[in-house]
Each structure stands twice: as C-alpha cells, then as structure tokens.
Design a protein around this motif. Structure first.
Motif, PDB file in Angstrom:
ATOM      1  N   LYS A   1       0.827  -1.200   0.000  1.00 50.05           N
ATOM      2  CA  LYS A   1       0.000   0.000   0.000  1.00 50.05           C
ATOM      3  C   LYS A   1       0.865   1.255   0.000  1.00 50.05           C
ATOM      4  CE  LYS A   1      -3.936   2.059   2.444  1.00 50.05           C
ATOM      5  NZ  LYS A   1      -4.875   1.891   3.591  1.00 50.05           N
TER       6      LYS A   1
ATOM      7  N   ASN B   1      -0.847   4.547  -0.580  1.00 49.09           N
ATOM      8  CA  ASN B   1      -1.807   5.409   0.114  1.00 49.09           C
ATOM      9  C   ASN B   1      -3.177   4.740   0.035  1.00 49.09           C
ATOM     10  OD1 ASN B   1      -2.902   6.149  -2.492  1.00 49.09           O
ATOM     11  ND2 ASN B   1      -1.220   7.619  -2.693  1.00 49.09           N
ATOM     12  N   ASP B   2      -4.224   5.480   0.376  1.00 46.65           N
ATOM     13  CA  ASP B   2      -5.558   4.882   0.442  1.00 46.65           C
ATOM     14  C   ASP B   2      -6.082   4.412  -0.916  1.00 46.65           C
ATOM     15  OD1 ASP B   2      -5.666   5.218   3.151  1.00 46.65           O
ATOM     16  OD2 ASP B   2      -6.749   7.126   3.071  1.00 46.65           O
ATOM     17  N   SER B   3      -5.498   4.905  -1.999  1.00 50.13           N
ATOM     18  CA  SER B   3      -6.028   4.558  -3.313  1.00 50.13           C
ATOM     19  C   SER B   3      -4.996   3.976  -4.269  1.00 50.13           C
ATOM     20  CB  SER B   3      -6.665   5.789  -3.971  1.00 50.13           C
ATOM     21  OG  SER B   3      -5.706   6.826  -4.122  1.00 50.13           O
TER      22      SER B   3
ATOM     23  N   TYR C   1      -1.543   1.185  -4.850  1.00 50.56           N
ATOM     24  CA  TYR C   1      -0.741   0.067  -4.374  1.00 50.56           C
ATOM     25  C   TYR C   1       0.374  -0.225  -5.374  1.00 50.56           C
ATOM     26  CZ  TYR C   1      -4.759  -0.800  -1.342  1.00 50.56           C
ATOM     27  OH  TYR C   1      -5.769  -0.673  -0.429  1.00 50.56           O
TER      28      TYR C   1
ATOM     29  N   ASP D   1      -4.847   0.807  -8.643  1.00 47.90           N
ATOM     30  CA  ASP D   1      -5.666   1.548  -7.691  1.00 47.90           C
ATOM     31  C   ASP D   1      -6.435   0.566  -6.807  1.00 47.90           C
ATOM     32  OD1 ASP D   1      -7.800   0.609  -9.174  1.00 47.90           O
ATOM     33  OD2 ASP D   1      -8.316   2.544 -10.043  1.00 47.90           O
ATOM     34  N   HIS D   2      -7.371   1.077  -6.018  1.00 48.65           N
ATOM     35  CA  HIS D   2      -8.089   0.224  -5.070  1.00 48.65           C
ATOM     36  C   HIS D   2      -9.005  -0.777  -5.764  1.00 48.65           C
ATOM     37  CE1 HIS D   2     -10.838   3.512  -6.005  1.00 48.65           C
ATOM     38  NE2 HIS D   2     -11.839   2.772  -5.553  1.00 48.65           N
TER      39      HIS D   2
END
Length: 221
Positions: free
Chosen positions: A50, A52-54, A56, A72-73
């Motif tokens: 990861k 950040n939150d969006s 990888y 992305d996510h």
C-alpha cells in the motif's frame, strides 16, 4: 534476451484454448499486446504494498522478467509499469497505463535495446520546450504495411483551471515521427496546461483503416 523474444513474450496470449483461432497480432491494439505480462492473474510471486488509500505498488514475475507497477483500489493498472530481465537486470520495456472513459489501456510503451529506447518499435511522445513554443514529437511503431498515414493533435490549453484555447494541429511526418508545435499564449504569465490526444489514421496493404492514439497532459510554463 533480445527485444524480439521480449516482444514474443509480451504479445503471446498464453490463455488461448487450442480450439480458438490464433489471433493476428497486427490487428491487436497496444492494450491487448501488453495485458498478458502485466496482468495480475498471469504473474507469479506477487507482492502488493500500500502506498496510500487509493494506490498500491505491485511487484511480480512473468517468464524471465520482474514486473513492477501500480494499481488503484479496484486493481486497475495506472501509471508506468516496467519489465526487467531477471538475469541481466536490464530494463527491457516500460508501458504507461491510462484509465479514460471507464477503459484501461496502454497509452505509451517503450522497448529498450542496449539501454537505449528503440524509437522505431516503440510508441511514445517527446516534448521539447523553449520560451516561445512547445514541440511535440510522436513516435509510432514503423511498419511497412502502413501505406498512407496522417497524424493530428487535438488539444486544449488551460490556465488557472480555465480553458483558453481548443485547437487541432496537423502534424508533419518524417519516417515514423509526427511533429507539431504549439505556441505559448502571450496574454498570460500563469502556467499553461495542455491536455489532448494525438491520433494517426493509416491505410494498410489489405485496404483496411487502422489508427494509433496517444493522450498528452503537460505543464508548459
């Protein structure tokens, strides 16, 4: 491993059933060319970290190559991915993924030979800037099967979030390179952002019409 074997590995569709007809690679687009080696389901020893939150970072292996890139996510490939030979540690290929109009595709790809970009077989653009103009050079894979071709750049110019210009430019062509120049707007001191797409239409030996397309997004000053 030479570039021709790399191309074979990147282009080969390992999941084809024996009963299915072998595809003609001349008719595949760049996204289909590279979707196999960078597809998560086709890679081994995958590490997903990861950022950040969006976003990888993905690292895995495909055949004799270490594949690295980002998703992305939703596991949609984004940004630049690389293929590095595991034995020689040489960079053999880079490809840029875009996601536009709900479609994931390869926007640019670079093949390398002896550490240098193979500009005849790669698809990418290069931007040169000076105080007056921005010069775009679009490199399209050379093919003797392309009889006639024409390239155009459709672009928008923005500053401070406001569109100042929308125009289309017919590019000149020398060998496999299309070139065009965009003058800076004289009435603004703010940064200029160019967003647009280059496309080439060409006729093939069999009479069919094909196309190549490259999206651009650049800050000029």
């Amino acid at each position: 491993m030479n570039k021709f074997l790399l191309l074979f590995i990147l282009f080969f569709i390992a999941s084809c059933k024996k009963s299915e007809e072998v595809k003609n690679f001349d008719n595949l687009n760049s996204s289909e060319y590279f979707s196999i080696s960078t597809g998560l389901k086709n890679m081994k020893d995958i590490n997903k970290n990861k950022i950040n939150d969006s976003l990888y970072k993905i690292t895995g292996t495909f055949s004799n190559y270490t594949i690295t890139g980002c998703v992305d996510h939703k596991n949609i490939r984004v940004g630049w991915w690389t293929a590095i030979n595991k034995q020689s540690k040489e960079l053999n290929a880079k490809l840029e993924y875009k996601f536009i109009d709900n479609k994931e595709f390869v926007n640019q790809y670079l093949l390398f030979e002896d550490g240098k970009i193979d500009s005849v077989n790669s698809k990418f653009y290069w931007l040169d800037k000076n105080e007056n103009v921005a010069k775009y050079n679009f490199y399209i894979p050379n093919s003797s099967k392309h009889l006639e071709s024409e390239g155009k750049l459709n672009y928008h110019v923005y500053t401070n979030g406001t569109e100042l210009k929308h125009s289309q430019y017919k590019c000149s062509k020398i060998e496999n390179i299309f070139s065009c120049e965009i003058p800076y707007l004289k009435d603004t001191e703010s940064k200029m952002i160019i967003r647009g797409n280059f496309w080439e239409l060409f006729q093939m030996e069999n009479g069919n019409i094909g196309e190549n397309e490259i999206y651009v997004l650049d800050t000029l000053k």
